[in-house]
Write an enzyme that holds these catalytic residues in place. Structure first.
Site, PDB file in Angstrom:
ATOM      1  N   SER A  30     -11.307  -1.359   3.624  1.00 25.98           N
ATOM      2  CA  SER A  30     -10.616  -0.270   4.295  1.00 25.98           C
ATOM      3  C   SER A  30     -11.245   0.987   4.199  1.00 25.98           C
ATOM      4  O   SER A  30     -11.688   1.659   3.134  1.00 25.98           O
ATOM      5  CB  SER A  30      -9.276  -0.118   3.205  1.00 25.98           C
ATOM      6  OG  SER A  30      -8.284  -1.448   3.439  1.00 25.98           O
TER       7      SER A  30
ATOM      8  N   HIS B 279      -9.310  -1.088   9.284  1.00 21.57           N
ATOM      9  CA  HIS B 279     -10.315  -2.215   9.632  1.00 21.57           C
ATOM     10  C   HIS B 279     -10.633  -2.590  11.255  1.00 21.57           C
ATOM     11  O   HIS B 279      -9.760  -3.026  11.671  1.00 21.57           O
ATOM     12  CB  HIS B 279      -9.433  -3.439   9.043  1.00 21.57           C
ATOM     13  CG  HIS B 279      -9.640  -3.442   7.792  1.00 21.57           C
ATOM     14  ND1 HIS B 279     -10.563  -4.219   6.742  1.00 21.57           N
ATOM     15  CD2 HIS B 279      -8.719  -3.025   6.650  1.00 21.57           C
ATOM     16  CE1 HIS B 279     -10.000  -4.018   5.378  1.00 21.57           C
ATOM     17  NE2 HIS B 279      -9.177  -3.264   5.421  1.00 21.57           N
TER      18      HIS B 279
ATOM     19  N   HIS C  90      -7.666 -10.682   5.324  1.00 21.46           N
ATOM     20  CA  HIS C  90      -7.086 -10.771   4.078  1.00 21.46           C
ATOM     21  C   HIS C  90      -6.104 -11.817   4.176  1.00 21.46           C
ATOM     22  O   HIS C  90      -5.524 -12.228   5.129  1.00 21.46           O
ATOM     23  CB  HIS C  90      -6.174  -9.642   3.869  1.00 21.46           C
ATOM     24  CG  HIS C  90      -6.965  -8.267   3.909  1.00 21.46           C
ATOM     25  ND1 HIS C  90      -7.062  -7.482   4.950  1.00 21.46           N
ATOM     26  CD2 HIS C  90      -7.578  -7.595   2.958  1.00 21.46           C
ATOM     27  CE1 HIS C  90      -7.919  -6.385   4.899  1.00 21.46           C
ATOM     28  NE2 HIS C  90      -8.299  -6.350   3.517  1.00 21.46           N
TER      29      HIS C  90
ATOM     30  N   TYR D 267      -3.021 -11.701   2.904  1.00 18.76           N
ATOM     31  CA  TYR D 267      -1.656 -11.105   3.557  1.00 18.76           C
ATOM     32  C   TYR D 267      -1.417 -11.046   4.966  1.00 18.76           C
ATOM     33  O   TYR D 267      -0.320 -10.674   5.333  1.00 18.76           O
ATOM     34  CB  TYR D 267      -1.429  -9.738   2.691  1.00 18.76           C
ATOM     35  CG  TYR D 267      -2.169  -8.459   3.013  1.00 18.76           C
ATOM     36  CD1 TYR D 267      -2.168  -7.991   4.284  1.00 18.76           C
ATOM     37  CD2 TYR D 267      -3.283  -8.161   2.189  1.00 18.76           C
ATOM     38  CE1 TYR D 267      -2.918  -6.919   4.698  1.00 18.76           C
ATOM     39  CE2 TYR D 267      -3.885  -7.066   2.516  1.00 18.76           C
ATOM     40  CZ  TYR D 267      -4.166  -6.441   3.700  1.00 18.76           C
ATOM     41  OH  TYR D 267      -4.698  -5.228   4.210  1.00 18.76           O
TER      42      TYR D 267
ATOM     43  N   ALA E 230     -11.272  -0.995  -1.181  1.00 16.94           N
ATOM     44  CA  ALA E 230     -10.469   0.047  -1.608  1.00 16.94           C
ATOM     45  C   ALA E 230      -9.915  -0.472  -2.848  1.00 16.94           C
ATOM     46  O   ALA E 230      -9.324  -1.770  -2.631  1.00 16.94           O
ATOM     47  CB  ALA E 230      -9.839   0.685  -0.692  1.00 16.94           C
TER      48      ALA E 230
ATOM     49  N   SER F  79      -8.385  -8.333  -1.900  1.00 10.71           N
ATOM     50  CA  SER F  79      -9.470  -8.686  -1.240  1.00 10.71           C
ATOM     51  C   SER F  79     -10.577  -9.350  -1.925  1.00 10.71           C
ATOM     52  O   SER F  79     -10.387  -9.522  -3.357  1.00 10.71           O
ATOM     53  CB  SER F  79     -10.073  -7.626  -0.064  1.00 10.71           C
ATOM     54  OG  SER F  79     -10.896  -6.844  -0.812  1.00 10.71           O
TER      55      SER F  79
ATOM     56  N   ASN G 225      -6.887   5.208  -5.293  1.00  7.66           N
ATOM     57  CA  ASN G 225      -5.844   5.809  -5.627  1.00  7.66           C
ATOM     58  C   ASN G 225      -5.761   5.118  -7.269  1.00  7.66           C
ATOM     59  O   ASN G 225      -6.484   4.417  -7.571  1.00  7.66           O
ATOM     60  CB  ASN G 225      -4.668   5.290  -5.093  1.00  7.66           C
ATOM     61  CG  ASN G 225      -4.587   3.679  -4.980  1.00  7.66           C
ATOM     62  OD1 ASN G 225      -5.414   3.243  -4.337  1.00  7.66           O
ATOM     63  ND2 ASN G 225      -3.876   2.943  -5.995  1.00  7.66           N
TER      64      ASN G 225
HETATM   65  N1  HPA Z   1      -3.519  -2.245  -5.315  1.00  6.63           N
HETATM   66  C1  HPA Z   1      -3.800  -2.847  -4.659  1.00  6.63           C
HETATM   67  N2  HPA Z   1      -4.764  -2.903  -3.610  1.00  6.63           N
HETATM   68  C2  HPA Z   1      -5.239  -1.641  -3.333  1.00  6.63           C
HETATM   69  C3  HPA Z   1      -4.885  -0.471  -4.198  1.00  6.63           C
HETATM   70  C4  HPA Z   1      -3.840  -0.809  -5.147  1.00  6.63           C
HETATM   71  O1  HPA Z   1      -3.490   0.122  -6.000  1.00  6.63           O
HETATM   72  N3  HPA Z   1      -5.375   0.483  -3.604  1.00  6.63           N
HETATM   73  C5  HPA Z   1      -6.417   0.076  -2.693  1.00  6.63           C
HETATM   74  N4  HPA Z   1      -6.094  -1.291  -2.555  1.00  6.63           N
END
Ligand code: HPA
Length: 269
Positions: free
Chosen positions: A26, A58, A80, A82, A110, A209, A232
């Protein structure tokens, strides 16, 4: 390998044969736009029987090209579970990459930071993973002929590549860390209770992923290097609600350091 996907790719690349693969997670597509020369770019939606990338952040291109004198195949945008793809479909590009001659695979993503002390923007080399997907890309008849049915997963992520990456980080003043990546299916972010469980079972970061590609890459005998950009703090640790926008915004802030780290790793391996 005789299939329409493979044949189409061969028709585009002629005699070019890469040996280094990169999957950009990402917001990390910047690397491809700024560091790969002599590009042959093939959008996923042009390739027969190739799954399309449906997620903002993406791009959805296979990019063949060079970094210095290294020959690269880069997935600018990944697939992915999902998105509704099976674990087999998500890893189809890895099987094709193997047939093209890829022997070293960089998998980037990410991820949400779980371990105490982690901060958004940290770059983490994946030491090992926990498969919390409830799925495995090697299930079923898709096991490529001649591949191990029960491949060992003791050392998926190459120790030497981690050490080299740490050294490069030190040289270029880019802070890196190492840790355990746990994969969930998503697409909802986790609950704080889930994150507490993940912490107890040893996860340092969480994402949606990487694990399917790493399993297939390892089965296929590739050297694997996984890099997570901590975008994050995970749910319940972060003071804010989680969002995909925040993920992309944070990744943007460190995309240059990330690109330097990846480029130098490629040049020095
Ligand atoms: N959780 C799951 N996938 C993620 C997150 C997260 O906090 N941040 C970036 N991808």
């Amino acid at each position: 390998m005789k299939n329409p996907t493979y044949n189409y790719i061969l028709s585009k690349i002629g005699t070019f044969r890469p040996d280094i693969g990169i999957i950009l997670g990402s917001g990390l597509g910047y690397f491809a736009d700024h560091n790969i020369q002599n590009q042959i770019k093939i959008p996923y939606n042009e390739i027969p029987e190739f799954p399309e990338s449906t997620v903002p952040g993406h791009a959805g291109n296979l990019i063949f090209g060079t970094v210095g004198d290294r020959k690269i195949l880069c997935m600018q945008g990944r697939l992915h579970l999902y998105e509704g793809y099976s674990a087999y479909e998500v890893t189809l590009p890895i099987r094709i990459a193997r047939h093209l001659g890829i022997s070293t695979l960089f998998i980037t993503n990410a991820a949400g930071g779980i371990r105490y002390g982690m901060a958004p923007g940290d770059l983490m080399f994946i030491e090992d993973h926990i498969n919390f997907l409830g799925d495995n890309p090697l299930i079923g008849q898709n096991n490529s002929s001649g591949s191990d049915r029960f491949p060992d997963m003791t050392a998926i992520y190459d120790r030497d590549l981690i050490r080299l990456g740490q050294k490069i980080g030190y040289e270029y003043d880019i802070t890196t860390t190492t840790g355990i990546y746990l994969a969930t299916k998503g697409p909802s972010f986790e609950t704080p209770a889930e994150i507490r469980v993940f912490k107890v079972i040893g996860a340092d970061a969480v994402g949606m992923s990487t694990v399917p590609e790493a399993i297939v890459g390892k089965q296929q005998g590739m050297r694997i290097c996984g890099i997570s950009c901590i975008s994050n703090l995970a749910a319940g640790i972060s003071p804010n609600p989680l969002s995909h926008e925040e993920v992309n915004e944070t990744v943007k802030l460190v995309k240059k350091q990330f690109a330097t780290l990846l480029k130098e790793l490629i040049l020095k391996l």
